[in-house]
Design a protein around this motif. Sequence first.
Motif, PDB file in Angstrom:
ATOM      1  N   ALA A  17       0.792  -1.449   0.033  1.00 50.55           N
ATOM      2  CA  ALA A  17      -0.163   0.080   0.202  1.00 50.55           C
ATOM      3  C   ALA A  17       0.868   1.144  -0.009  1.00 50.55           C
ATOM      4  N   ALA A  18       2.028   1.193   0.793  1.00 53.27           N
ATOM      5  CA  ALA A  18       2.936   2.755   0.994  1.00 53.27           C
ATOM      6  C   ALA A  18       3.597   2.770  -0.654  1.00 53.27           C
ATOM      7  N   LEU A  19       3.834   1.630  -1.196  1.00 52.45           N
ATOM      8  CA  LEU A  19       4.538   1.705  -2.524  1.00 52.45           C
ATOM      9  C   LEU A  19       3.706   2.287  -3.553  1.00 52.45           C
ATOM     10  N   GLU A  20       2.323   1.811  -3.621  1.00 50.53           N
ATOM     11  CA  GLU A  20       1.316   2.397  -4.361  1.00 50.53           C
ATOM     12  C   GLU A  20       0.949   3.635  -4.378  1.00 50.53           C
ATOM     13  N   LYS A  21       0.951   4.023  -2.910  1.00 50.68           N
ATOM     14  CA  LYS A  21       0.814   5.369  -2.632  1.00 50.68           C
ATOM     15  C   LYS A  21       1.895   6.494  -3.272  1.00 50.68           C
ATOM     16  N   PHE A  82      12.262   6.797  -0.622  1.00 52.61           N
ATOM     17  CA  PHE A  82      11.070   7.445   0.051  1.00 52.61           C
ATOM     18  C   PHE A  82      10.036   6.576   0.233  1.00 52.61           C
ATOM     19  N   ALA A  83       9.707   5.890  -0.820  1.00 49.54           N
ATOM     20  CA  ALA A  83       8.710   4.577  -0.692  1.00 49.54           C
ATOM     21  C   ALA A  83       9.082   3.474   0.532  1.00 49.54           C
ATOM     22  N   VAL A  84      10.587   3.304   0.465  1.00 50.03           N
ATOM     23  CA  VAL A  84      11.038   2.265   1.539  1.00 50.03           C
ATOM     24  C   VAL A  84      10.961   2.858   2.739  1.00 50.03           C
ATOM     25  N   ASP A  85      11.117   4.227   2.759  1.00 47.67           N
ATOM     26  CA  ASP A  85      11.076   4.693   4.291  1.00 47.67           C
ATOM     27  C   ASP A  85       9.752   4.901   4.728  1.00 47.67           C
ATOM     28  N   VAL A  86       8.684   5.203   3.894  1.00 46.16           N
ATOM     29  CA  VAL A  86       7.093   5.032   4.364  1.00 46.16           C
ATOM     30  C   VAL A  86       6.955   3.882   4.618  1.00 46.16           C
TER      31      VAL A  86
END
Length: 205
Positions: A17-21, A82-86
Motif C-alpha cells: 500500500a505504501a509503494l502504491e501511494k 522514500f517509498a521504502v522509508d514510508v
Amino acid sequence: QFRGGPVDQNAVESVRAALEKVNAEFNAFDAQSAINRQGQCTDFGQPCWDFAFKLKEETQGAFDPYWKKNGKLDFGAVAKGFAVDVAAERIKPTVDTLIDLGGNLKAVKGDWTVGVKGGGSFVLREGEACATSARYYRGDHIKDARSGAAVTNAAYSVTVIHPSSAMVADGLSTVMFILGRAKGETFVKAHYPSARVLWLPFARP
C-alpha cells in the motif's frame, strides 16, 4: 524479506500500500500521478519533494528533479527510497525484516548481510538503509542535470549507506555517481557526514 519466522502478511500488505501511494505521487510515466497532473505533490509526498530540491541546491544543479531537455519532473532518483522509508514506518515486525525495492534497502529489524555486485558484501545494521547507483543494468543512464549528458566516469557502482533514511541514501548514490569520487567524497563529508560511501571502479566484470 523475513527471517526467523513466518511471512507477515499484514506487513506485506502495508508495504504494498505504501509503494502504491508513492507511485501515485511520483510516477513520471503515469499521466495521473500528482506530479504530472498538478506539477506538485500532495502533503504526503512533501518530504521527498523537499529533499530532491535540497539536493539540487546543495549540488549547484548537478542533481535536478527537472529534466533539462523537456523541463518535466522526475523523482526517480529519490522516490524509491522514500517509498521504502514510508513502508518501514508502517510495519511493526516481530521477526527480522528487510525491505528491498529495486536495490533500495532498509533493515527494519535485525542486521543483514548485503552483497555488492563485483565488490563483496557489508552488514546493514538494524535501522540503516542503503542504495546503489550503477552502470551494470542500464548502462550510462545517469545524467548530469547541468548538461543533460549521461555521466561517464571511473565509477562502476556507488553504494551509499545511511543510518536511517533510504530516501537520503537513494539520492546520494545518484549524486555521488554524478560528481565522481573526489568531488563526491568532499560533498558527502560537508553535507551528509553520517553517510558511508562504497565505490567500485569501472574495471569490474
